[in-house]
Design a protein around this motif. Structure first.
Motif, PDB file in Angstrom:
ATOM      1  N   THR A  95       5.233  17.237   3.299  1.00 50.48           N
ATOM      2  CA  THR A  95       6.435  17.969   3.717  1.00 50.48           C
ATOM      3  C   THR A  95       7.652  17.046   3.684  1.00 50.48           C
ATOM      4  O   THR A  95       8.723  17.426   3.207  1.00 50.48           O
ATOM      5  CB  THR A  95       6.242  18.567   5.122  1.00 50.48           C
ATOM      6  N   GLY A  96       7.477  15.831   4.164  1.00 51.47           N
ATOM      7  CA  GLY A  96       8.575  14.866   4.156  1.00 51.47           C
ATOM      8  C   GLY A  96       9.038  14.522   2.759  1.00 51.47           C
ATOM      9  O   GLY A  96      10.247  14.426   2.491  1.00 51.47           O
ATOM     10  N   VAL A  97       8.087  14.336   1.832  1.00 48.36           N
ATOM     11  CA  VAL A  97       8.454  14.038   0.441  1.00 48.36           C
ATOM     12  C   VAL A  97       9.162  15.223  -0.182  1.00 48.36           C
ATOM     13  O   VAL A  97      10.195  15.072  -0.842  1.00 48.36           O
ATOM     14  CB  VAL A  97       7.199  13.652  -0.390  1.00 48.36           C
ATOM     15  N   ARG A  98       8.624  16.432   0.060  1.00 49.47           N
ATOM     16  CA  ARG A  98       9.287  17.643  -0.480  1.00 49.47           C
ATOM     17  C   ARG A  98      10.718  17.723   0.034  1.00 49.47           C
ATOM     18  O   ARG A  98      11.648  17.972  -0.734  1.00 49.47           O
ATOM     19  CB  ARG A  98       8.507  18.895  -0.081  1.00 49.47           C
ATOM     20  N   VAL A 120      -0.071  12.382  -9.551  1.00 46.98           N
ATOM     21  CA  VAL A 120      -0.522  13.745  -9.250  1.00 46.98           C
ATOM     22  C   VAL A 120       0.509  14.748  -9.752  1.00 46.98           C
ATOM     23  O   VAL A 120       0.158  15.764 -10.365  1.00 46.98           O
ATOM     24  CB  VAL A 120      -0.778  13.930  -7.733  1.00 46.98           C
ATOM     25  N   THR A 121       1.778  14.468  -9.518  1.00 51.51           N
ATOM     26  CA  THR A 121       2.852  15.357  -9.959  1.00 51.51           C
ATOM     27  C   THR A 121       2.830  15.512 -11.482  1.00 51.51           C
ATOM     28  O   THR A 121       2.951  16.623 -12.003  1.00 51.51           O
ATOM     29  CB  THR A 121       4.214  14.810  -9.498  1.00 51.51           C
ATOM     30  N   VAL A 122       2.651  14.409 -12.191  1.00 57.27           N
ATOM     31  CA  VAL A 122       2.592  14.456 -13.654  1.00 57.27           C
ATOM     32  C   VAL A 122       1.391  15.286 -14.104  1.00 57.27           C
ATOM     33  O   VAL A 122       1.508  16.159 -14.978  1.00 57.27           O
ATOM     34  CB  VAL A 122       2.548  13.034 -14.243  1.00 57.27           C
ATOM     35  N   PRO A 180       0.812  -1.221   0.000  1.00 59.74           N
ATOM     36  CA  PRO A 180       0.000   0.000   0.000  1.00 59.74           C
ATOM     37  C   PRO A 180       0.846   1.272   0.000  1.00 59.74           C
ATOM     38  O   PRO A 180       0.416   2.293  -0.535  1.00 59.74           O
ATOM     39  CB  PRO A 180      -0.840  -0.123   1.269  1.00 59.74           C
ATOM     40  N   GLU A 181       2.043   1.224   0.552  1.00 60.16           N
ATOM     41  CA  GLU A 181       2.912   2.405   0.548  1.00 60.16           C
ATOM     42  C   GLU A 181       3.311   2.768  -0.874  1.00 60.16           C
ATOM     43  O   GLU A 181       3.308   3.941  -1.261  1.00 60.16           O
ATOM     44  CB  GLU A 181       4.163   2.178   1.405  1.00 60.16           C
ATOM     45  N   MET A 182       3.639   1.742  -1.678  1.00 57.05           N
ATOM     46  CA  MET A 182       4.030   2.010  -3.066  1.00 57.05           C
ATOM     47  C   MET A 182       2.842   2.506  -3.880  1.00 57.05           C
ATOM     48  O   MET A 182       3.018   3.318  -4.786  1.00 57.05           O
ATOM     49  CB  MET A 182       4.644   0.764  -3.711  1.00 57.05           C
ATOM     50  N   GLU A 183       1.650   2.046  -3.564  1.00 54.57           N
ATOM     51  CA  GLU A 183       0.473   2.560  -4.260  1.00 54.57           C
ATOM     52  C   GLU A 183       0.359   4.067  -4.038  1.00 54.57           C
ATOM     53  O   GLU A 183       0.082   4.829  -4.977  1.00 54.57           O
ATOM     54  CB  GLU A 183      -0.789   1.856  -3.763  1.00 54.57           C
ATOM     55  N   ILE A 184       0.605   4.502  -2.826  1.00 51.34           N
ATOM     56  CA  ILE A 184       0.541   5.939  -2.514  1.00 51.34           C
ATOM     57  C   ILE A 184       1.667   6.686  -3.222  1.00 51.34           C
ATOM     58  O   ILE A 184       1.447   7.770  -3.772  1.00 51.34           O
ATOM     59  CB  ILE A 184       0.569   6.165  -0.987  1.00 51.34           C
ATOM     60  N   VAL A 185       2.857   6.115  -3.252  1.00 55.87           N
ATOM     61  CA  VAL A 185       3.978   6.742  -3.965  1.00 55.87           C
ATOM     62  C   VAL A 185       3.646   6.889  -5.447  1.00 55.87           C
ATOM     63  O   VAL A 185       3.894   7.940  -6.056  1.00 55.87           O
ATOM     64  CB  VAL A 185       5.281   5.942  -3.745  1.00 55.87           C
ATOM     65  N   HIS A 186       3.050   5.864  -6.039  1.00 55.99           N
ATOM     66  CA  HIS A 186       2.672   5.937  -7.456  1.00 55.99           C
ATOM     67  C   HIS A 186       1.563   6.964  -7.677  1.00 55.99           C
ATOM     68  O   HIS A 186       1.567   7.670  -8.695  1.00 55.99           O
ATOM     69  CB  HIS A 186       2.254   4.561  -7.979  1.00 55.99           C
ATOM     70  N   GLU A 223      16.632  17.243  -0.658  1.00 62.51           N
ATOM     71  CA  GLU A 223      17.928  16.703  -0.216  1.00 62.51           C
ATOM     72  C   GLU A 223      18.699  16.090  -1.380  1.00 62.51           C
ATOM     73  O   GLU A 223      19.921  16.090  -1.371  1.00 62.51           O
ATOM     74  CB  GLU A 223      17.725  15.599   0.846  1.00 62.51           C
ATOM     75  N   GLU A 224      17.982  15.572  -2.364  1.00 61.64           N
ATOM     76  CA  GLU A 224      18.630  14.925  -3.508  1.00 61.64           C
ATOM     77  C   GLU A 224      19.305  15.928  -4.418  1.00 61.64           C
ATOM     78  O   GLU A 224      20.130  15.589  -5.224  1.00 61.64           O
ATOM     79  CB  GLU A 224      17.608  14.083  -4.301  1.00 61.64           C
TER      80      GLU A 224
END
Length: 152
Positions: free
Chosen positions: A142-145, A20-22, A9-15, A150-151
């Protein structure tokens, strides 16, 4: 990990976040195309509006750094936006020697007309969540941003 992509389920949210970003990028590109702007112009206007909302003055140098542009590229960008009537150069309020860039009321109205419906739908969705859930969403985004920043 052994080279496999994690599932669940975590990867589903990441996808979903990637999707959304696209979609947001495509929406922004449509705005830029309809108004004869470069995508960097739109990113600049967003950065300027974010600075105004935070009550921070944005110099050309700060804008260029935020967008990853060199001095010549930043000057060309600001000149282009100024010629189009989207920004103006004004003296800083705290330091009159400093030149700051501000978004024109017309550019704000143009953006509001195009992006407003999406923003209103997003706010409407957020209103269906309680404060604890909104805090979790805020924390995740916020964490994803921060992870992406950081990258860089």
């Amino acid at each position: 990990m052994s080279g496999t992509t994690p599932q669940g389920p975590e990867m589903e949210i990441v996808h979903l976040l990637r999707a959304v970003t696209v979609e947001l990028g495509l929406h922004s590109a449509r705005f830029a195309q309809r108004h004869a702007m470069h995508p960097t112009d739109v990113r600049a206007l967003i950065a300027l509006m974010d600075a105004a909302r935070a009550r921070e003055e944005m110099t050309a140098g700060r804008l260029g750094a935020a967008l990853g542009l060199n001095s010549a590229g930043t000057t060309a960008l600001v000149d282009r936006l100024e010629r189009a009537g989207h920004v103006r150069r004004v003296r800083g309020e705290r330091d009159r020697r400093k030149v700051v860039i501000e978004v024109s009321e017309g550019a704000v109205a143009l953006g509001r007309a195009f992006f407003g419906p999406v923003i209103e739908r997003a706010v409407g969705l957020l209103e269906t969540y309680d404060e604890r859930e909104r805090a979790a969403i805020r924390g995740f985004l916020t964490g994803v941003r921060d992870a992406v920043a950081e990258e860089d």
